[in-house]
Design a protein around this motif. Structure first.
Motif, mmCIF file in Angstrom:
data_model
loop_
_atom_site.group_PDB
_atom_site.id
_atom_site.type_symbol
_atom_site.label_atom_id
_atom_site.label_comp_id
_atom_site.label_asym_id
_atom_site.label_seq_id
_atom_site.Cartn_x
_atom_site.Cartn_y
_atom_site.Cartn_z
ATOM 1 N N ILE A 37 46.009 45.369 42.960
ATOM 2 C CA ILE A 37 44.495 45.811 42.024
ATOM 3 C C ILE A 37 44.435 44.150 41.582
ATOM 4 O O ILE A 37 42.990 44.125 41.726
ATOM 5 C CB ILE A 37 44.840 46.800 40.887
ATOM 6 N N CYS A 38 45.187 43.593 41.476
ATOM 7 C CA CYS A 38 44.579 42.111 40.746
ATOM 8 C C CYS A 38 43.851 41.330 42.230
ATOM 9 O O CYS A 38 42.893 40.501 41.780
ATOM 10 C CB CYS A 38 45.896 41.428 40.461
ATOM 11 N N THR A 39 44.410 41.643 43.260
ATOM 12 C CA THR A 39 43.931 41.108 44.399
ATOM 13 C C THR A 39 43.186 41.927 44.401
ATOM 14 O O THR A 39 41.773 41.068 44.899
ATOM 15 C CB THR A 39 44.686 41.050 45.012
ATOM 16 N N ALA A 40 42.587 42.526 44.614
ATOM 17 C CA ALA A 40 41.107 43.008 44.642
ATOM 18 C C ALA A 40 40.059 42.926 43.710
ATOM 19 O O ALA A 40 38.516 42.733 44.166
ATOM 20 C CB ALA A 40 41.480 44.772 44.102
ATOM 21 N N PRO A 48 30.813 40.245 45.331
ATOM 22 C CA PRO A 48 30.047 39.590 45.214
ATOM 23 C C PRO A 48 29.255 38.840 44.183
ATOM 24 O O PRO A 48 28.482 37.740 43.744
ATOM 25 C CB PRO A 48 29.019 40.897 44.883
ATOM 26 N N GLY A 49 30.560 38.589 43.071
ATOM 27 C CA GLY A 49 30.278 37.596 41.748
ATOM 28 C C GLY A 49 29.975 36.421 42.336
ATOM 29 O O GLY A 49 28.877 36.109 41.920
ATOM 30 N N TYR A 231 33.340 37.716 35.451
ATOM 31 C CA TYR A 231 33.970 37.854 34.243
ATOM 32 C C TYR A 231 35.334 39.644 34.182
ATOM 33 O O TYR A 231 36.574 39.402 33.925
ATOM 34 C CB TYR A 231 33.419 38.076 32.632
ATOM 35 N N VAL A 232 35.042 39.996 34.804
ATOM 36 C CA VAL A 232 35.583 41.623 34.830
ATOM 37 C C VAL A 232 36.843 41.289 36.024
ATOM 38 O O VAL A 232 37.201 40.894 36.081
ATOM 39 C CB VAL A 232 35.014 42.057 35.654
ATOM 40 N N ASN A 255 44.012 36.134 26.033
ATOM 41 C CA ASN A 255 44.183 34.756 25.653
ATOM 42 C C ASN A 255 42.132 34.614 26.775
ATOM 43 O O ASN A 255 41.732 34.174 27.025
ATOM 44 C CB ASN A 255 45.009 33.925 26.965
ATOM 45 N N THR A 256 42.375 35.489 28.457
ATOM 46 C CA THR A 256 41.625 35.027 28.687
ATOM 47 C C THR A 256 40.198 35.851 28.036
ATOM 48 O O THR A 256 38.805 35.688 27.787
ATOM 49 C CB THR A 256 41.546 35.972 29.877
ATOM 50 N N VAL A 257 40.127 36.680 27.071
ATOM 51 C CA VAL A 257 39.178 37.365 26.777
ATOM 52 C C VAL A 257 39.090 36.593 25.218
ATOM 53 O O VAL A 257 37.848 36.494 25.076
ATOM 54 C CB VAL A 257 40.015 38.906 25.675
ATOM 55 N N ILE A 258 40.168 36.329 24.562
ATOM 56 C CA ILE A 258 39.470 35.645 23.327
ATOM 57 C C ILE A 258 39.169 33.524 23.560
ATOM 58 O O ILE A 258 38.402 33.430 22.977
ATOM 59 C CB ILE A 258 40.931 35.557 22.297
#
Length: 428
Positions: A37-40, A48-49, A231-232, A255-258
């Motif tokens: 999932i993380c790789t995807a 497209p990001g 971001y996602v 930590n990524t969120v905050i």
């Protein structure tokens, strides 16, 4: 295992071949699914990001050229990664390069594991990092470079810069042995790409009309859409670098969120104070700046440290795209160096501070002080800047010798979409 690697200054994505051989014969199903999932998600960041984010930032007559550059360099890196890239980055070798043991993925069995998940997934996960790093570079040279020159540069730079730096940091090489902390790519991805982009921007030269004509983003909703996708996807980038669905992944996720939220606020209010109005582009840039700044630190620092890194990263990025850009006198259309370079450097150095257990971090390796760790972080930044800069210079010069870097001025003024690709983004 991840706690041990963290204390050693490594993340489990940097596992050595010897560790792979010592791993259990059967992969953990939860970690396996988590890493797929993380790789995807990281792949989603590029296509497209990055394509949409950069595409919206440039002028309408060049948007398709940007999308094409991102898509084709993405594919080129994927192929090169399987042919020799993964092997040179992650197999046993010397302090700077791996060997050819895993070229064409030979000698990797279907059931081989890397830590607690299948090694094939490790190959794909690391490929996604290489792809997005190259994708970041093209934003600095947009709107005037030949498409063929981009492809030649990518071949050279990936080989001479990305692979050795990945090996030095994550493959057990020189900087890893020195104790450098880079959880998910502050040096390997962001500073590496930003320096290459800066060198390219200087060598390609400024766009025709730069400083005399208004070069405005042609589609801010597209920029916002690209930002949201990045971001996602970044949660795969950062949390996935724990290489397991464990407490370190949870820490990196939070930590990524905050940190990102803090950077958006500091960039927005900083811009509001300086320019009198808060802009959507500023908020989007704050998202990217915060994500970049926390990337090297996310698995090492506490939540309080992450917030400070985000707040500082947002202001540093704002300074980078305004004041520093003027000092450098460079035409970097997508502010690759101002955001990824500046925020990456800030994040890497502050990792050495807030990894301290006294400040809520996971702590340093035994016997290491904060001063020493900060020095190691600064040294790793310096090595990355010099190495990437030299490799980028070689790559762009070779491309210039073979095909030439720039399109003719008349083609540049008409637009790369129609002249380089025979298409128009918006047909009326």
């Amino acid at each position: 295992m991840n706690k041990v690697l963290t204390k050693l200054g490594l993340t489990s994505l940097a596992l050595l071949p010897s560790l792979a051989m010592a791993a259990p014969a059967v992969a953990d199903k939860a970690d396996n699914a988590f890493m797929m999932i993380c790789t995807a998600l990281v792949l989603f960041m590029s296509i497209p990001g990055i394509a949409l984010f950069y595409g919206g930032l440039i002028r309408a007559k060049n948007v398709l050229s940007m999308l094409t550059q991102v898509a084709v360099t993405f594919s080129l890196v994927c192929v090169l990664w399987m042919v020799y890239g993964y092997s040179l980055a992650f197999s046993e070798g010397n302090a700077f390069f791996g060997g050819f043991e895993w070229a064409m993925l030979k000698n990797i069995q279907l059931t081989a594991v890397m830590g607690s998940f299948y090694q094939y997934i490790h190959v794909a996960f690391q490929a996604s990092f290489a792809c997005i790093t190259v994708g970041l570079i093209v934003g600095a040279i947009a709107e005037r470079i030949r498409f063929s020159a981009v492809l030649i540069f990518v071949l050279v730079w990936l080989t001479l810069a990305y692979l050795p730096i990945a090996h030095m940091v994550w493959g057990g090489g020189y900087l890893a042995q020195d104790g450098a902390l880079d959880f998910a790519g502050g040096t390997v991805v962001h500073i590496n790409a930003a320096v290459a982009g800066l060198v390219g921007a200087y060598l390609v030269g400024k766009r025709a009309g730069f400083g005399k004509e208004a070069f405005k983003p042609h589609n801010l909703p597209m920029v916002f859409m690209g930002t949201a996708i990045l971001y996602v996807g970044w949660f795969g980038f950062n949390a996935g670098s724990a290489s397991a669905a464990n407490e370190i992944a949870a820490l990196a996720f939070l930590n990524t969120v905050i940190a990102t939220a803090g950077a958006v606020l500091s960039w927005t209010f900083g811009e509001w104070a300086v320019r009198g109005k808060p802009s959507l582009l500023g908020a989007c840039s704050g998202f990217i700046g915060g994500l970049v700044a926390i990337t090297p630190a996310c698995g090492y620092v506490g939540v309080g440290g992450a917030l400070i890194i985000g707040l500082v990263g947002g202001l540093a990025g704002l300074w980078g795209v305004t004041t520093l850009k003027k000092w450098l006198r460079v035409d970097d259309p997508c502010d690759v160096f101002g955001v990824h370079g500046v925020c990456g450097i800030v994040g890497c150095i502050l990792t050495g501070v807030f990894a301290s257990s006294s400040l809520g971090g996971v702590g340093y390796a035994e016997g290491v002080t904060m001063g020493h760790q900060v020095w190691v972080q600064i040294f790793s930044v310096g090595v990355t800047i010099v190495w990437s800069g030299v490799a980028a210079f070689i790559g762009f010069k070779l491309a210039d010798m073979i095909v030439g870097l720039r399109v003719p001025e008349e083609q540049e003024r008409e637009g790369l979409d129609v002249n380089s690709h025979g298409e128009n983004a918006y047909n009326q």
